[in-house]
Design an enzyme around this catalytic site. Structure first.
Site, PDB file in Angstrom:
ATOM      1  N   GLU A  57      -7.992  -5.409  -0.240  1.00 22.94           N
ATOM      2  CA  GLU A  57      -8.538  -6.043  -1.270  1.00 22.94           C
ATOM      3  C   GLU A  57      -8.297  -7.432  -0.938  1.00 22.94           C
ATOM      4  O   GLU A  57      -9.141  -8.307  -1.784  1.00 22.94           O
ATOM      5  CB  GLU A  57      -7.539  -5.727  -2.575  1.00 22.94           C
ATOM      6  N   HIS A  62       1.171  -1.127   0.020  1.00 28.53           N
ATOM      7  CA  HIS A  62       0.034   0.151  -0.127  1.00 28.53           C
ATOM      8  C   HIS A  62       0.891   1.081  -0.061  1.00 28.53           C
ATOM      9  O   HIS A  62       2.002   1.139   0.688  1.00 28.53           O
ATOM     10  CB  HIS A  62      -0.781  -0.127   1.132  1.00 28.53           C
TER      11      HIS A  62
HETATM   12  N1  ACO Z   1       3.916  -7.489  -4.589  1.00 26.03           N
HETATM   13  C1  ACO Z   1       5.159  -7.684  -4.788  1.00 26.03           C
HETATM   14  N2  ACO Z   1       6.386  -6.625  -4.516  1.00 26.03           N
HETATM   15  C2  ACO Z   1       5.574  -5.448  -4.274  1.00 26.03           C
HETATM   16  C3  ACO Z   1       4.363  -5.216  -3.801  1.00 26.03           C
HETATM   17  C4  ACO Z   1       3.454  -6.393  -4.166  1.00 26.03           C
HETATM   18  N3  ACO Z   1       2.182  -6.533  -3.888  1.00 26.03           N
HETATM   19  N4  ACO Z   1       3.926  -3.996  -3.849  1.00 26.03           N
HETATM   20  C5  ACO Z   1       5.066  -3.496  -3.878  1.00 26.03           C
HETATM   21  N5  ACO Z   1       5.995  -4.208  -4.152  1.00 26.03           N
HETATM   22  C6  ACO Z   1       7.512  -3.790  -4.445  1.00 26.03           C
HETATM   23  C7  ACO Z   1       7.650  -2.971  -5.803  1.00 26.03           C
HETATM   24  O1  ACO Z   1       7.770  -3.814  -6.739  1.00 26.03           O
HETATM   25  C8  ACO Z   1       8.890  -2.370  -5.343  1.00 26.03           C
HETATM   26  O2  ACO Z   1       9.838  -2.772  -5.401  1.00 26.03           O
HETATM   27  P1  ACO Z   1      11.442  -2.389  -6.320  1.00 26.03           P
HETATM   28  O3  ACO Z   1      11.696  -1.051  -5.789  1.00 26.03           O
HETATM   29  O4  ACO Z   1      12.157  -3.452  -6.373  1.00 26.03           O
HETATM   30  O5  ACO Z   1      10.734  -2.387  -7.677  1.00 26.03           O
HETATM   31  C9  ACO Z   1       8.663  -1.905  -3.689  1.00 26.03           C
HETATM   32  O6  ACO Z   1       7.957  -2.903  -3.389  1.00 26.03           O
HETATM   33  C10 ACO Z   1       7.881  -0.558  -3.646  1.00 26.03           C
HETATM   34  O7  ACO Z   1       6.788  -0.657  -4.235  1.00 26.03           O
HETATM   35  P2  ACO Z   1       6.086   0.991  -4.871  1.00 26.03           P
HETATM   36  O8  ACO Z   1       5.603   0.661  -6.260  1.00 26.03           O
HETATM   37  O9  ACO Z   1       7.067   1.882  -4.428  1.00 26.03           O
HETATM   38  O10 ACO Z   1       4.911   0.837  -3.905  1.00 26.03           O
HETATM   39  P3  ACO Z   1       3.678   1.956  -4.242  1.00 26.03           P
HETATM   40  O11 ACO Z   1       3.399   2.585  -3.014  1.00 26.03           O
HETATM   41  O12 ACO Z   1       3.799   2.631  -5.510  1.00 26.03           O
HETATM   42  O13 ACO Z   1       2.463   0.910  -4.588  1.00 26.03           O
HETATM   43  C11 ACO Z   1       0.518  -0.539  -4.476  1.00 26.03           C
HETATM   44  C12 ACO Z   1       1.387   0.542  -3.764  1.00 26.03           C
HETATM   45  C13 ACO Z   1       0.339  -0.028  -6.007  1.00 26.03           C
HETATM   46  C14 ACO Z   1      -0.535  -0.762  -3.802  1.00 26.03           C
HETATM   47  C15 ACO Z   1       1.556  -1.793  -4.886  1.00 26.03           C
HETATM   48  O14 ACO Z   1       1.691  -2.305  -3.430  1.00 26.03           O
HETATM   49  C16 ACO Z   1       0.846  -2.908  -5.815  1.00 26.03           C
HETATM   50  O15 ACO Z   1       0.869  -2.959  -6.665  1.00 26.03           O
HETATM   51  N6  ACO Z   1       0.227  -3.799  -4.830  1.00 26.03           N
HETATM   52  C17 ACO Z   1      -0.669  -4.891  -5.769  1.00 26.03           C
HETATM   53  C18 ACO Z   1      -1.767  -4.615  -6.195  1.00 26.03           C
HETATM   54  C19 ACO Z   1      -2.855  -4.219  -5.001  1.00 26.03           C
HETATM   55  O16 ACO Z   1      -2.944  -4.995  -4.113  1.00 26.03           O
HETATM   56  N7  ACO Z   1      -3.569  -3.128  -5.163  1.00 26.03           N
HETATM   57  C20 ACO Z   1      -4.642  -2.684  -4.207  1.00 26.03           C
HETATM   58  C21 ACO Z   1      -4.142  -1.438  -3.151  1.00 26.03           C
HETATM   59  S1  ACO Z   1      -5.333  -1.106  -2.066  1.00 26.03           S
HETATM   60  C22 ACO Z   1      -6.408  -0.013  -2.772  1.00 26.03           C
HETATM   61  O17 ACO Z   1      -6.120   0.736  -3.748  1.00 26.03           O
HETATM   62  C23 ACO Z   1      -7.764   0.259  -2.409  1.00 26.03           C
END
Ligand code: ACO
Length: 388
Positions: free
Chosen positions: A329, A274
């Site tokens: 989610e 998140h």
């Molecule tokens: N699985 C694996 N790796 C992850 C995940 C995940 N779910 N979430 C973040 N990471 C990793 C990223 O790949 C990144 O790694 P890197 O630096 O090696 O590339 C690191 O953790 C940091 O991630 P960011 O992209 O900076 O995190 P951000 O704050 O932009 O993303 C998000 C938040 C979009 C929710 C992300 O965690 C994600 O894609 N989750 C999966 C989709 C999801 O569950 N969405 C629902 C969100 S809740 C809502 O909107 C109501």
């Protein structure tokens, strides 16, 4: 060269051969990609404490609201600031012009596209003068469940069902979807989901709604834009993908190998991570309790609980620098499936729940409006002459 052409081309009218103006000094102001950590407004609606995993609506704890409130009372709290536990909000009729448009959509249209289209069309049928009012917010929030239910029936060759004003919003939505009144446990579970989905600070779709409202546009435009934003899998599309993911994992003994391989491929685990929460998402905790107490829980809920432990361990191993915990989610998926919704309706149902927050933000934005128009850092070529 005329004065107008001169100023448009940036020419200062100096004689040919004069030195070109120096490129502007590099912009030293700070920039945060994705606006992460940037405070872009003020709100009294909800407080998201990402570090401690707490969520308050107008100061009230989300867990207490799930236990003692209904979606209608929580929406009213967000719109007005008043806590009236008996507050009701039945679903509203779909105007004939909107129904015609829903009938004309392809049957395989995505429910999010249908809902966005319906909200846009509804806006064309309503006088929605500036500024938006609580009545606008109520009317739109009451309309959308009927519109989604109508589309869901039309695409399977069934006729839409009129709202029953004796039913509150969530029960009415299920009735209009399925043609029969849901049992109280089912209504209660979906209502709890609507409460936790109602509002969540400056997430991407809410920010969209505020930007649109800040131009003095109307509430239907704000919500139509917000639905478009929520359609993306990084925001509202995750719960249906959680179901796919668990189907691919198959069994708990395969979980570790499957998750490791997915992370090696650079994939994201749906339902984890998140932008704000570094602790366990309190909404996921509330929905896990709801899912576990459901009479008709999906048979994969046990697998989801076991896979969650493996996923959290492997995410911590892979990303020691960033706490990646379960998000709302993950446990939205079993609740939505348990109440009988098909996975392709999950994102649109999340949008129905978020109507309360989007519209409350539209009211709040309008109440102290300032056009939202940030700056952007220019990284293109410096000033130059056209070739030839
Ligand atoms: N699985 C694996 N790796 C992850 C995940 C995940 N779910 N979430 C973040 N990471 C990793 C990223 O790949 C990144 O790694 P890197 O630096 O090696 O590339 C690191 O953790 C940091 O991630 P960011 O992209 O900076 O995190 P951000 O704050 O932009 O993303 C998000 C938040 C979009 C929710 C992300 O965690 C994600 O894609 N989750 C999966 C989709 C999801 O569950 N969405 C629902 C969100 S809740 C809502 O909107 C109501």
């Amino acid at each position: 060269m005329t004065e107008i052409a001169r100023s448009a081309s940036g020419s200062n009218g100096a004689a040919d051969g004069a030195a070109a103006p120096a490129a502007p000094a590099a912009d030293e102001r700070s920039y945060s990609p994705g606006l992460e950590g940037v405070i872009a407004g003020e709100t009294a609606l909800s407080q998201v404490d990402g570090a401690r995993g707490r969520l308050l609506y107008r100061g009230y704890r989300i867990g207490d609201l799930v236990e003692r409130g209904t979606y209608a009372s929580v929406a009213n709290l967000l719109w007005t600031g008043d806590w009236e536990p008996g507050h009701r909000l039945p679903t509203a009729e779909v105007p004939p012009a909107v129904l015609d448009i829903l009938r004309a959509l392809p049957r395989d249209a995505k429910p999010m596209d249908a809902l966005r289209t319906a909200v846009s069309a509804w806006g064309a049928t309503q006088p929605l003068p500036w500024p938006p009012t609580v009545e606008h917010a109520r009317a739109l929030t009451a309309f959308s469940p009927s519109a989604l239910a109508a589309f869901a029936r039309l695409r399977s060759g069934q006729e839409p069902i009129d709202p029953d004003p004796s039913l509150d919003l969530v029960e009415g939505f299920l009735f209009q979807l399925n043609g029969q009144r849901p049992d109280p446990g089912t209504t209660r579970a979906l209502d709890a989901y609507f409460v936790v989905g109602a509002e969540h600070g400056f997430n991407a779709s809410t920010f969209t709604a505020r930007v649109i409202t800040s131009t003095r546009s109307d509430i239907a435009s704000a919500v139509a834009g917000a639905i478009g934003t929520m359609k993306g899998p990084l925001h509202g599309g995750a719960p249906s993908e959680v179901v796919d993911q668990l189907a691919k994992v198959g069994s708990v003994d395969r979980a570790e190998a499957w998750i490791r391989a997915a992370l090696d491929r650079g994939e994201r685990l749906m339902g984890f991570g998140h932008r704000v929460y570094r602790a366990y998402d309190p909404r996921a905790a509330a929905l896990r309790t709801v899912a576990e107490s459901m009479e008709r829980k999906p048979d994969w809920l046990e697998l989801a609980i076991q896979v969650e432990d493996v996923a959290l361990r492997l995410l911590a191993e892979r990303h020691p620098e960033r706490a990646l915990k379960t998000n709302v989610e993950y446990y939205a998926a079993p609740v939505l499936q348990g109440v009988g919704l098909t996975p392709d309706l999950f994102p649109a149902t999340f949008s129905l729940a978020r109507h309360a927050g989007w519209t409350a933000h539209a009211l709040e934005q309008a109440g102290a409006n300032r056009l939202i128009r940030p700056d952007v850092r220019y990284i293109g070529p410096s000033e130059r002459d056209l070739p030839g």
